[in-house]
Design a protein around this motif. Structure first.
Motif, PDB file in Angstrom:
ATOM      1  N   UNK A 167      -3.963  11.875  -2.443  1.00 15.40           N
ATOM      2  CA  UNK A 167      -4.350  10.479  -2.657  1.00 15.40           C
ATOM      3  C   UNK A 167      -3.160   9.585  -2.379  1.00 15.40           C
ATOM      4  N   UNK A 168      -3.444   8.424  -1.837  1.00 14.92           N
ATOM      5  CA  UNK A 168      -2.405   7.437  -1.539  1.00 14.92           C
ATOM      6  C   UNK A 168      -2.658   6.216  -2.408  1.00 14.92           C
ATOM      7  N   UNK A 169      -1.741   5.958  -3.340  1.00 15.44           N
ATOM      8  CA  UNK A 169      -1.913   4.860  -4.281  1.00 15.44           C
ATOM      9  C   UNK A 169      -0.703   3.949  -4.238  1.00 15.44           C
ATOM     10  N   UNK A 170      -0.948   2.664  -4.076  1.00 17.60           N
ATOM     11  CA  UNK A 170       0.102   1.659  -4.153  1.00 17.60           C
ATOM     12  C   UNK A 170      -0.144   0.795  -5.370  1.00 17.60           C
ATOM     13  N   UNK A 171       0.948   0.291  -5.939  1.00 11.40           N
ATOM     14  CA  UNK A 171       0.771  -0.676  -7.015  1.00 11.40           C
ATOM     15  C   UNK A 171       0.132  -1.936  -6.438  1.00 11.40           C
ATOM     16  N   UNK A 175       0.806  -3.535  -2.749  1.00  7.50           N
ATOM     17  CA  UNK A 175      -0.307  -3.678  -1.808  1.00  7.50           C
ATOM     18  C   UNK A 175      -0.415  -5.116  -1.308  1.00  7.50           C
ATOM     19  N   UNK A 176      -0.277  -6.071  -2.216  1.00  5.11           N
ATOM     20  CA  UNK A 176      -0.370  -7.477  -1.829  1.00  5.11           C
ATOM     21  C   UNK A 176       0.797  -7.896  -0.937  1.00  5.11           C
ATOM     22  N   UNK A 241      11.582  -5.929  -6.740  1.00  4.45           N
ATOM     23  CA  UNK A 241      10.852  -4.747  -6.296  1.00  4.45           C
ATOM     24  C   UNK A 241       9.654  -4.496  -7.193  1.00  4.45           C
ATOM     25  N   UNK A 242       8.837  -3.536  -6.769  1.00  6.89           N
ATOM     26  CA  UNK A 242       7.603  -3.271  -7.508  1.00  6.89           C
ATOM     27  C   UNK A 242       7.883  -2.774  -8.917  1.00  6.89           C
ATOM     28  N   UNK A 243       9.071  -2.157  -9.146  1.00  3.40           N
ATOM     29  CA  UNK A 243       9.382  -1.658 -10.485  1.00  3.40           C
ATOM     30  C   UNK A 243       9.637  -2.785 -11.480  1.00  3.40           C
ATOM     31  N   UNK A 244      10.028  -3.948 -10.974  1.00  3.16           N
ATOM     32  CA  UNK A 244      10.343  -5.065 -11.868  1.00  3.16           C
ATOM     33  C   UNK A 244       9.169  -6.014 -12.075  1.00  3.16           C
ATOM     34  N   UNK A 311      -8.230  -5.074  -0.669  1.00  9.52           N
ATOM     35  CA  UNK A 311      -8.368  -4.429  -1.974  1.00  9.52           C
ATOM     36  C   UNK A 311      -9.571  -3.485  -2.020  1.00  9.52           C
ATOM     37  N   UNK A 312     -10.589  -3.738  -1.194  1.00  5.88           N
ATOM     38  CA  UNK A 312     -11.776  -2.877  -1.181  1.00  5.88           C
ATOM     39  C   UNK A 312     -11.501  -1.539  -0.506  1.00  5.88           C
TER      40      UNK A 312
END
Length: 385
Positions: A167-171, A175-176, A241-244, A311-312
């Motif tokens: 599976x490929x999952x982005x936060x 993604x945005x 970054x996405x972590x923050x 997003x879909x």
């Protein structure tokens, strides 16, 4: 019977031929011997010349440091270039169980295409259309702004960021921002009222700040030559970054549809909140940053209908089922998240709760719950009156 004279002539002819052959053989031996002697004489003369030249030249001692050996360098292997997706073998399904190569599986999964027969077919999802709502069909409505805290357990799938084979999952933030930079999401604004539009370049400057140290600035002012190592050591890049990014904001409208008599929710905008790199880069004379990493600001606002196509087709992480096909569009439209209302268009000033209920966190939470109950009562009042 042969004639005696003929026989005698033949015998004499044979003897003559033998003498000629012996003579030719002797001449050939003499020629070979002469050539051998000539070669020996030439070698002696060459050796004598070399010896004389060596004696004429003075002896020179070559220091060991001056001896340079140039070994033939080992040939460096050419880098293996990744094949473009078009040259890879197409996949026939979006399941890793049927994949022949992880690289081709990832490439065609990213494109959203599978092989059906002799052609490639797109398997990207098309979001379900909201449908047309006439202004006369809205019986009652209320616009609310909410904060989604991704530290809460139910909201953690929005924060998960991984690129696996299965599976490929982005936060949601990653993604945005990726699709904003690629130009796939165009309706990006600076404020929640969608007044000031932002370009990808403006967003990039907002999310990243480059700071040069004092000694690097002094070197530049002195006109000294800077090496790449100096520039790297004296430059600090502060980036969001996405972590923050741990908070999200959503803006939506609750309304009652007169045609079917139902309460519905329509998501209008979504924003990411993170530390401001510009404030983090500002420092006091003691080198202390003026910004606080816990002080979060709105990085950008996205008009949600423009991001639905992206997003879909982005699957939300599901720890209980990695093969789950629930998308961000499904989760957000179904309101499968925990949130707190921080603003509403209730006519009380700006509508921000902390503005008309300051310095009291408990009262602010109670006000948020009161607005939620007010929304639920809208549907009950429709049937009572």
């Amino acid at each position: 019977m042969f004639n005696n004279s003929v026989i005698k002539q033949s015998i004499s002819l044979i003897k003559t031929m033998k003498k000629i052959a012996i003579l030719l053989l002797a001449l050939s031996f003499l020629s070979v011997d002469a050539q051998a002697k000539k070669k020996k004489t030439t070698k002696k003369k060459t050796a004598n010349k070399t010896a004389v030249a060596a004696q004429a030249q003075p002896e020179t001692t070559v220091p060991a440091e001056a001896v340079v050996t140039n070994p033939t360098p080992a040939p460096t292997p050419a880098p293996v270039e990744a094949k473009p997706a078009e040259e890879m073998e197409p996949i026939n399904s979006l399941s890793i169980l049927n994949a022949k190569s992880p690289a081709s599986f990832r490439a065609y999964r990213e494109m959203g295409k599978v092989k059906k027969g002799d052609s490639l077919v797109s398997v990207k999802n098309k979001p379900i259309s909201y449908g047309y709502i006439d202004e006369k069909d809205v019986l009652r409505s209320m616009v609310v702004w909410e904060i989604i805290d991704m530290n809460e357990k139910i909201n953690q799938p929005f924060y998960h960021n991984a690129d696996g084979v299965i599976s490929q999952n982005k936060s949601l933030y990653q993604l945005l921002i990726d699709n904003i930079m690629d130009g796939k999401i165009k309706e990006v604004y600076d404020d929640e009222m969608f007044m000031t539009k932002l370009t990808p370049e403006e967003i990039k400057k907002r999310l990243s700040v480059t700071v040069e140290s004092n000694w690097l600035i002094e070197k530049k002012n002195a006109g000294e030559k800077l090496t790449p190592e100096d520039i790297k050591a004296g430059t600090d890049v502060i980036e969001t970054k996405t972590e923050t990014v741990k908070l999200l904001k959503v803006k939506g409208m609750w309304y009652i549809d007169r045609r079917d008599g139902q309460m519905k929710y329509r998501l209008l905008g979504i924003a990411a909140m993170g530390p401001d790199p510009t404030m983090m880069a500002e420092k006091t004379a003691d080198g202390v940053s003026l910004g606080n990493k816990d002080e979060l600001v709105d990085l950008f606002w996205v008009y949600y209908p423009d991001a639905r196509d992206i997003l879909a087709n982005a699957v939300v992480f599901n720890s209980h089922n990695l093969s789950s096909d629930i998308t961000y569009d499904d989760v957000l439209n179904a309101r499968r998240f925990s949130s707190i209302i921080y603003k509403s268009d209730n006519g009380l000033g700006t509508g921000i709760i902390k503005d008309y209920i300051p310095n009291d966190s408990e009262e602010q939470l109670e006000e948020s719950d009161r607005i939620k109950n007010q929304i639920l009562e809208m549907e009950n009042d429709m049937w009572n009156y």
